[in-house]
Motif scaffolding. Structure first.
Motif, PDB file in Angstrom:
ATOM      1  N   LEU A   1      39.302  28.887  40.768  1.00  0.00           N
ATOM      2  CA  LEU A   1      40.200  29.764  41.502  1.00  0.00           C
ATOM      3  C   LEU A   1      40.277  31.274  41.023  1.00  0.00           C
ATOM      4  O   LEU A   1      40.477  31.998  41.813  1.00  0.00           O
ATOM      5  CB  LEU A   1      41.760  28.974  41.466  1.00  0.00           C
ATOM      6  CG  LEU A   1      41.781  27.716  42.154  1.00  0.00           C
ATOM      7  CD1 LEU A   1      43.135  27.123  41.966  1.00  0.00           C
ATOM      8  CD2 LEU A   1      41.702  27.922  43.661  1.00  0.00           C
ATOM      9  N   ALA A   2      40.284  31.291  39.531  1.00  0.00           N
ATOM     10  CA  ALA A   2      40.290  32.547  38.938  1.00  0.00           C
ATOM     11  C   ALA A   2      38.996  33.443  39.466  1.00  0.00           C
ATOM     12  O   ALA A   2      39.150  34.504  39.991  1.00  0.00           O
ATOM     13  CB  ALA A   2      40.174  32.528  37.439  1.00  0.00           C
TER      14      ALA A   2
ATOM     15  N   LEU B   1      37.464  32.960  42.506  1.00  0.00           N
ATOM     16  CA  LEU B   1      37.698  32.974  43.908  1.00  0.00           C
ATOM     17  C   LEU B   1      38.580  34.276  44.233  1.00  0.00           C
ATOM     18  O   LEU B   1      38.519  34.963  45.137  1.00  0.00           O
ATOM     19  CB  LEU B   1      37.955  31.916  44.553  1.00  0.00           C
ATOM     20  CG  LEU B   1      36.998  30.696  44.851  1.00  0.00           C
ATOM     21  CD1 LEU B   1      37.609  29.519  45.317  1.00  0.00           C
ATOM     22  CD2 LEU B   1      35.947  30.889  45.664  1.00  0.00           C
ATOM     23  N   ARG B   2      39.546  34.353  43.221  1.00  0.00           N
ATOM     24  CA  ARG B   2      40.534  35.383  43.445  1.00  0.00           C
ATOM     25  C   ARG B   2      39.860  36.758  43.229  1.00  0.00           C
ATOM     26  O   ARG B   2      40.308  37.887  43.755  1.00  0.00           O
ATOM     27  CB  ARG B   2      41.753  35.246  42.637  1.00  0.00           C
ATOM     28  CG  ARG B   2      42.751  34.052  43.067  1.00  0.00           C
ATOM     29  CD  ARG B   2      43.906  34.150  42.222  1.00  0.00           C
ATOM     30  NE  ARG B   2      43.964  33.628  40.839  1.00  0.00           N
ATOM     31  CZ  ARG B   2      43.912  32.390  40.366  1.00  0.00           C
ATOM     32  NH1 ARG B   2      44.642  31.361  41.181  1.00  0.00           N
ATOM     33  NH2 ARG B   2      44.002  32.222  39.151  1.00  0.00           N
ATOM     34  N   SER B   3      38.832  36.925  42.237  1.00  0.00           N
ATOM     35  CA  SER B   3      38.427  38.015  42.034  1.00  0.00           C
ATOM     36  C   SER B   3      37.295  38.449  43.160  1.00  0.00           C
ATOM     37  O   SER B   3      37.083  39.613  43.442  1.00  0.00           O
ATOM     38  CB  SER B   3      37.327  37.633  40.662  1.00  0.00           C
ATOM     39  OG  SER B   3      36.496  38.971  40.396  1.00  0.00           O
ATOM     40  N   ILE B   4      36.650  37.638  43.840  1.00  0.00           N
ATOM     41  CA  ILE B   4      35.857  37.783  45.078  1.00  0.00           C
ATOM     42  C   ILE B   4      36.837  38.097  46.360  1.00  0.00           C
ATOM     43  O   ILE B   4      36.447  39.159  46.937  1.00  0.00           O
ATOM     44  CB  ILE B   4      35.093  36.504  45.251  1.00  0.00           C
ATOM     45  CG1 ILE B   4      34.083  36.022  44.235  1.00  0.00           C
ATOM     46  CG2 ILE B   4      34.274  36.800  46.841  1.00  0.00           C
ATOM     47  CD1 ILE B   4      33.353  34.815  44.360  1.00  0.00           C
ATOM     48  N   ASN B   5      37.998  37.469  46.419  1.00  0.00           N
ATOM     49  CA  ASN B   5      38.863  37.748  47.364  1.00  0.00           C
ATOM     50  C   ASN B   5      40.357  38.021  47.078  1.00  0.00           C
ATOM     51  O   ASN B   5      41.067  37.093  46.791  1.00  0.00           O
ATOM     52  CB  ASN B   5      38.843  36.683  48.484  1.00  0.00           C
ATOM     53  CG  ASN B   5      37.566  36.283  49.115  1.00  0.00           C
ATOM     54  OD1 ASN B   5      36.847  37.049  49.943  1.00  0.00           O
ATOM     55  ND2 ASN B   5      37.022  35.213  48.622  1.00  0.00           N
ATOM     56  N   PRO B   6      40.752  39.240  46.763  1.00  0.00           N
ATOM     57  CA  PRO B   6      41.887  39.284  46.019  1.00  0.00           C
ATOM     58  C   PRO B   6      43.179  39.069  47.163  1.00  0.00           C
ATOM     59  O   PRO B   6      44.133  38.723  46.745  1.00  0.00           O
ATOM     60  CB  PRO B   6      41.981  40.872  45.966  1.00  0.00           C
ATOM     61  CG  PRO B   6      40.454  41.425  45.875  1.00  0.00           C
ATOM     62  CD  PRO B   6      39.636  40.432  46.592  1.00  0.00           C
ATOM     63  N   GLY B   7      42.881  38.874  48.431  1.00  0.00           N
ATOM     64  CA  GLY B   7      44.099  38.443  49.275  1.00  0.00           C
ATOM     65  C   GLY B   7      43.991  36.996  49.591  1.00  0.00           C
ATOM     66  O   GLY B   7      44.742  36.503  50.294  1.00  0.00           O
ATOM     67  N   LEU B   8      43.216  36.250  48.742  1.00  0.00           N
ATOM     68  CA  LEU B   8      43.280  34.544  48.872  1.00  0.00           C
ATOM     69  C   LEU B   8      44.506  34.137  48.708  1.00  0.00           C
ATOM     70  O   LEU B   8      45.571  34.393  47.955  1.00  0.00           O
ATOM     71  CB  LEU B   8      42.272  34.107  47.729  1.00  0.00           C
ATOM     72  CG  LEU B   8      41.893  32.774  47.808  1.00  0.00           C
ATOM     73  CD1 LEU B   8      41.004  32.166  48.885  1.00  0.00           C
ATOM     74  CD2 LEU B   8      41.636  32.165  46.515  1.00  0.00           C
TER      75      LEU B   8
ATOM     76  N   GLU C   1      38.882  37.473  34.100  1.00  0.00           N
ATOM     77  CA  GLU C   1      39.115  36.465  35.053  1.00  0.00           C
ATOM     78  C   GLU C   1      39.591  35.141  34.295  1.00  0.00           C
ATOM     79  O   GLU C   1      40.561  34.659  34.768  1.00  0.00           O
ATOM     80  CB  GLU C   1      37.758  36.140  35.464  1.00  0.00           C
ATOM     81  CG  GLU C   1      37.403  37.027  36.913  1.00  0.00           C
ATOM     82  CD  GLU C   1      36.061  36.378  37.599  1.00  0.00           C
ATOM     83  OE1 GLU C   1      35.569  35.467  37.331  1.00  0.00           O
ATOM     84  OE2 GLU C   1      35.169  37.159  37.968  1.00  0.00           O
ATOM     85  N   VAL C   2      39.062  35.081  33.377  1.00  0.00           N
ATOM     86  CA  VAL C   2      39.225  33.856  32.390  1.00  0.00           C
ATOM     87  C   VAL C   2      40.697  33.765  32.074  1.00  0.00           C
ATOM     88  O   VAL C   2      41.435  32.928  31.987  1.00  0.00           O
ATOM     89  CB  VAL C   2      38.253  33.549  31.275  1.00  0.00           C
ATOM     90  CG1 VAL C   2      38.805  32.484  30.438  1.00  0.00           C
ATOM     91  CG2 VAL C   2      36.859  33.291  31.842  1.00  0.00           C
ATOM     92  N   ARG C   3      41.195  35.094  31.488  1.00  0.00           N
ATOM     93  CA  ARG C   3      42.445  35.069  30.993  1.00  0.00           C
ATOM     94  C   ARG C   3      43.335  34.987  32.362  1.00  0.00           C
ATOM     95  O   ARG C   3      44.683  34.703  32.196  1.00  0.00           O
ATOM     96  CB  ARG C   3      42.648  36.423  30.335  1.00  0.00           C
ATOM     97  CG  ARG C   3      42.028  36.563  29.244  1.00  0.00           C
ATOM     98  CD  ARG C   3      42.148  38.097  28.529  1.00  0.00           C
ATOM     99  NE  ARG C   3      43.591  38.047  28.048  1.00  0.00           N
ATOM    100  CZ  ARG C   3      43.968  39.074  27.706  1.00  0.00           C
ATOM    101  NH1 ARG C   3      43.142  40.346  27.483  1.00  0.00           N
ATOM    102  NH2 ARG C   3      45.226  39.444  27.276  1.00  0.00           N
ATOM    103  N   ASP C   4      42.880  34.960  33.584  1.00  0.00           N
ATOM    104  CA  ASP C   4      44.003  35.000  34.595  1.00  0.00           C
ATOM    105  C   ASP C   4      44.246  33.346  34.902  1.00  0.00           C
ATOM    106  O   ASP C   4      45.322  32.788  35.409  1.00  0.00           O
ATOM    107  CB  ASP C   4      43.284  35.391  35.801  1.00  0.00           C
ATOM    108  CG  ASP C   4      44.246  35.139  37.035  1.00  0.00           C
ATOM    109  OD1 ASP C   4      45.377  35.216  36.918  1.00  0.00           O
ATOM    110  OD2 ASP C   4      43.474  35.018  38.200  1.00  0.00           O
ATOM    111  N   ALA C   5      43.439  32.465  34.140  1.00  0.00           N
ATOM    112  CA  ALA C   5      43.547  31.050  34.277  1.00  0.00           C
ATOM    113  C   ALA C   5      44.516  30.609  33.357  1.00  0.00           C
ATOM    114  O   ALA C   5      44.479  30.984  32.266  1.00  0.00           O
ATOM    115  CB  ALA C   5      42.223  30.319  34.129  1.00  0.00           C
ATOM    116  N   TYR C   6      45.617  29.857  33.758  1.00  0.00           N
ATOM    117  CA  TYR C   6      46.719  29.315  32.905  1.00  0.00           C
ATOM    118  C   TYR C   6      46.263  28.554  31.628  1.00  0.00           C
ATOM    119  O   TYR C   6      46.872  28.978  30.618  1.00  0.00           O
ATOM    120  CB  TYR C   6      47.639  28.466  33.787  1.00  0.00           C
ATOM    121  CG  TYR C   6      48.884  27.916  32.959  1.00  0.00           C
ATOM    122  CD1 TYR C   6      49.937  28.677  33.240  1.00  0.00           C
ATOM    123  CD2 TYR C   6      48.890  27.002  32.168  1.00  0.00           C
ATOM    124  CE1 TYR C   6      51.185  28.393  32.801  1.00  0.00           C
ATOM    125  CE2 TYR C   6      50.207  26.593  31.502  1.00  0.00           C
ATOM    126  CZ  TYR C   6      51.352  27.372  31.705  1.00  0.00           C
ATOM    127  OH  TYR C   6      52.480  26.981  31.286  1.00  0.00           O
ATOM    128  N   GLY C   7      45.145  27.991  31.482  1.00  0.00           N
ATOM    129  CA  GLY C   7      44.592  27.208  30.448  1.00  0.00           C
ATOM    130  C   GLY C   7      44.106  28.067  29.249  1.00  0.00           C
ATOM    131  O   GLY C   7      43.971  27.665  28.241  1.00  0.00           O
TER     132      GLY C   7
END
Length: 820
Positions: free
Chosen positions: A177-178, A180-187, A425-431
């Protein structure tokens, strides 16, 4: 909602189906069409899928140009599902809605079961909406054109989010998901969940750290689905119970319920139990042949597909299954659900109950079939948990470096990655919100050199840095990585097939290699005779009329959840004062009276410790009611702390209610409690490491971690390495890395996972905090009590070889039931 073109089409479709929007469906649709992301929380069978799929179709209709485009936009919607079994049902419902609205949208499936032909078709032209598992989604990211595949993606829906969150598969999903959000910011990202306690945290994990939570929604159904819970009460209960003795003795009661209904799902907690119940029913009621089936994860896919289709087509009266059928699948013919044995979790019980009455407005009915007398207390507790709608939390996995290492290599196999961008991107993931640059640099070193202790070995040099991007250039490395992707690591499995070529399923290597020619065992609902093992295949033939032993799989026992254990302590505390409050407790009066006569029934503010002496030695029984895993760790720590006061050796045993310390010496517990704070949380982690063989436990955990991280290749299809070879190889790597690398993240993770998942250190700490506020009551008993006897039996299961367990237990019951 504005009456747009899409909304008018959807309203007409609902009218044609004679359906009405549920309030939560309207709320979810409005939020989605307003461009928001969020989480839908509603009971099983209430129409959660359509709460998002219908507005997605409305959006598509509203965005359609008057003149059809000559070329498709490609993939626009991803629907992530945790189970392959869910994909067919989702596909059926989603495609039906699109077709009945006269839309040309193509819905596809991408799982491990998807054939080569369909994969090739998808490679040429992706469907508009794709149902996919987390593992298959990661495989798409390993394609060289992954950014192109996802460039028009506008919506991701994660089905059964509660099932993924709290596992490494959920972590896989977070990382995807992180990206995909980078590829499509409006996801737009949406989750669907029926049974989860920590909804707000679940939403945060779903949307990532950069998301504005205030701009997202949690859509919660206001009307909780009615669930009717009824216990199957035995005519007689044992006052000295033991685990498993009662279950199949209630087969006549169970079959009576099955006969009264249309279609029934009977859930057990283990694959072995499904086989036991199938054979028990077919032997006693042969008329069920042809209208009863088995369903569990180790059966061949064709067998499972047949069962699912037969359920849909109302050809089966009874299906005996495990968790393989307790998620999301819509089997409308199912009227009744039976749970055999405690599910150990309120959420799991609610999930399974929802398989019946799987339609909006319909009540779900579930029968609880106890496997021993004490489970009647759990029946009362489960019913109370259902009535109060109290569900367990699913804490997310934090800092799973093995999954992250695998993800980095996956991206390197695909388009490659720039490390600075990927770090963000990775830091955007909660885990991974707490990952630092030092850890990130170690991971970059690991995927390029295999870490500092392995730099001289070319085998571990997988990723190269080319023009500032990290890429895999070796086709061999890429191929091996694609075969190893995923986070579910289990013992090596061998395929089981009949002589005539029909495949039945798979068994674990440790079970298969113990067999010799002529051995008979029960599998897939039939009795078969072992012929030979050749090239990872066990060949068998039918052995009707012969008695065989059961297939055993690892990891069969589930621990009691903290919420359910709290209910059990509460129910037990007032069991004698309110004997007629619940029919289950009324039935348990002889057992409860015997417990009170020989010892006490502990109140909520009391911790009961029993001591007695038998021919086996001196027993100490302690009853925190915190679940098997917590008791395993606590028993070892207490044994260690007592041994520091006097030279002594203990053997330990435990169940979900308490644990036993057995020794050949008497322990004066009153003196021990005066001399030391036996239940203190001070130095807890140090005492854990001192009392258990933490290194050996971490070694075994490291095998899973190293397989996920790509450190250890498990073999090609049909030529997998043996489990003992894998363990030996991983143990060697663990030893080398521990010795030469103080900062090895995978080694640190192995120790952390032992504490977190194997010994449940956090929950143990909370239990010890609670015990610190309780009054400790020590009771000297002349004989084992109804609470202590089951723990003794569990220890015997591991010891007895030549003497049948039932025979030994009956002798013990007679011995300990005689008048004093």
């Amino acid at each position: 909602m504005t009456k747009s073109r899409g909304h008018i089409v959807a309203e007409q479709w609902f009218k044609d189906k004679n359906w009405k929007w549920a309030a939560f469906q309207k709320e979810a649709a409005a939020a989605y069409l307003a461009g928001k992301s969020g989480l839908v929380n509603a009971p099983t069978g209430s129409g959660k899928t359509y709460s998002l799929w219908v507005p997605i179709l409305i959006r598509h209709i509203n965005s359609k140009p008057k003149k059809p485009l000559k070329t498709s936009k490609g993939l626009q919607v991803l629907w992530i599902t945790p189970l392959r079994a869910l994909s067919k049902d989702l596909f059926r419902n989603m495609e039906m809605a699109a077709l009945e609205m006269n839309l040309t949208w193509r819905v596809g499936i991408r799982t491990g079961d998807t054939g080569t032909k369909e994969r090739t078709t998808q490679k040429k032209q992706m469907p508009d909406a794709l149902i996919i598992t987390p593992e298959s989604l990661h495989i798409l990211f390993a394609q060289k054109n992954s950014s192109e595949i996802f460039k028009n993606l506008h919506t991701v829906v994660i089905d059964e989010w509660h099932e993924l969150m709290g596992s490494k598969r959920g972590t896989q999903t977070e990382l995807a998901l992180a990206r995909l959000r980078s590829i499509n910011p409006g996801l737009q990202t949406w989750g669907i969940s029926a049974t989860i306690g920590n909804l707000d945290e679940a939403r945060k994990v779903l949307l990532g750290m950069k998301a504005d939570v205030a701009d997202s929604v949690v859509v919660k159904a206001k009307n909780n689905k009615k669930i009717i819970v009824e216990s199957i009460i035995p005519e007689k209960v044992e006052t000295l119970p033991w685990s498993g003795y009662m279950g199949t003795r209630l087969v006549d009661n169970v079959v009576k319920i099955v006969k009264e209904g249309k279609t029934t799902l009977l859930f057990t907690n283990t694959r072995s139990q499904t086989e036991i119940w199938y054979r028990t029913i077919i032997d006693r009621y042969p008329e069920f042949a042809g209208i009863m089936a088995l369903h569990h994860a180790s059966l061949d896919r064709e067998l499972r597909d047949w069962v699912e289709e037969s359920l849909h087509n109302e050809k089966l009266k009874l299906v005996i299954c495990t968790a393989s059928l307790d998620l999301g699948v819509d089997f409308r013919p199912v009227e009744t659900v039976i749970q055999v044995g405690s599910p150990k979790s309120i959420s799991r019980f609610v999930q399974r109950a929802g398989r019946s009455g799987h339609q909006p407005g319909a009540a779900s009915k579930i029968y609880f079939c106890p496997t021993n007398s004490l489970e009647l207390i759990e029946a009362v507790s489960l019913r109370e948990g259902v009535e109060k709608n109290i569900l367990e939390d699913r804490p997310p996995v934090i800092q799973a470096f093995d999954v992250l290492a695998q993800w980095m290599i996956t991206l390197a196999v695909g388009e490659g990655f720039g490390e600075a961008q990927l770090f963000e991107e990775v830091r955007d993931a909660y885990g991974y919100q707490f990952i630092n640059r030092e850890e990130w640099e170690w991971l970059l070193g690991y995927i390029t050199t295999g870490s500092s202790s392995l730099t001289v070995y070319d085998e571990y040099k997988k990723v190269e840095r080319i023009d500032g991007r990290y890429k895999v250039t070796s086709r061999r490395i890429a191929h091996r990585h694609m075969l190893s992707m995923g986070t579910i690591v289990s013992e090596t499995s061998l395929t089981v097939k009949l002589q005539n070529g029909r495949y039945l399923g798979s068994v674990e290597e440790s079970f298969a290699t113990r067999m010799k020619e002529g051995d008979v065992f029960v599998f897939a609902g039939m009795t078969v005779e072992f012929i030979r093992i050749h090239e990872m295949t066990v060949t068998v033939k039918k052995a009707e009329g012969k008695r065989g032993f059961l297939v055993r799989w690892a990891g069969g026992r589930m621990p009691l959840s903290s919420q359910l254990s709290a209910f059990i302590r509460e129910r037990l505390s007032d069991a004698l004062e309110n004997p007629l409050k619940e029919k289950e407790l009324a039935k348990l009066q002889p057992l409860l009276s015997l417990q009170q006569e020989r010892s006490i029934i502990p109140r909520q503010n009391e911790l009961l410790i029993e001591q007695c002496e038998t021919r086996e030695g001196h027993h100490i029984f302690i009853f925190p009611f915190e679940g098997r895993l917590v008791h395993e760790g606590m028993s070892i720590i207490l044994a260690y702390r007592i041994s520091k006061l006097q030279p002594i050796t203990f053997s330990v045993a435990m169940n979900d209610y308490g644990f036993e310390l057995l020794s050949d010496q008497y322990v004066d517990l009153e003196s021990v409690l005066k001399e030391t704070d036996l239940f203190s949380i001070k130095h807890l982690v140090d005492d854990i490491y001192q009392s258990v063989n933490a290194t050996e436990m971490a070694k075994r955990k490291f095998r899973e971690i190293s397989a996920i991280a790509g450190l250890m290749f498990q073999g090609y299809p049909g030529k997998y390495m043996k489990t003992r070879q894998l363990q030996a190889s991983s143990s060697l790597l663990f030893t080398v890395m521990s010795k030469y690398e103080d900062n090895n993240l995978l080694v640190k993770q192995a120790y952390q996972e032992v504490l977190t998942y194997q010994l449940e250190e956090v929950r143990m700490r909370m239990a010890l905090d609670r015990i610190a506020t309780q009054k400790i009551i020590i009771k000297k008993t002349k004989k084992p009590t109804p609470l202590s006897f089951p723990i003794m039996v569990d220890r015997l299961r591991e010891q007895l070889t030549s003497e049948k367990l039932d025979d030994r237990i009956q002798k013990m019951i007679k011995q300990y039931s005689d008048a004093d």
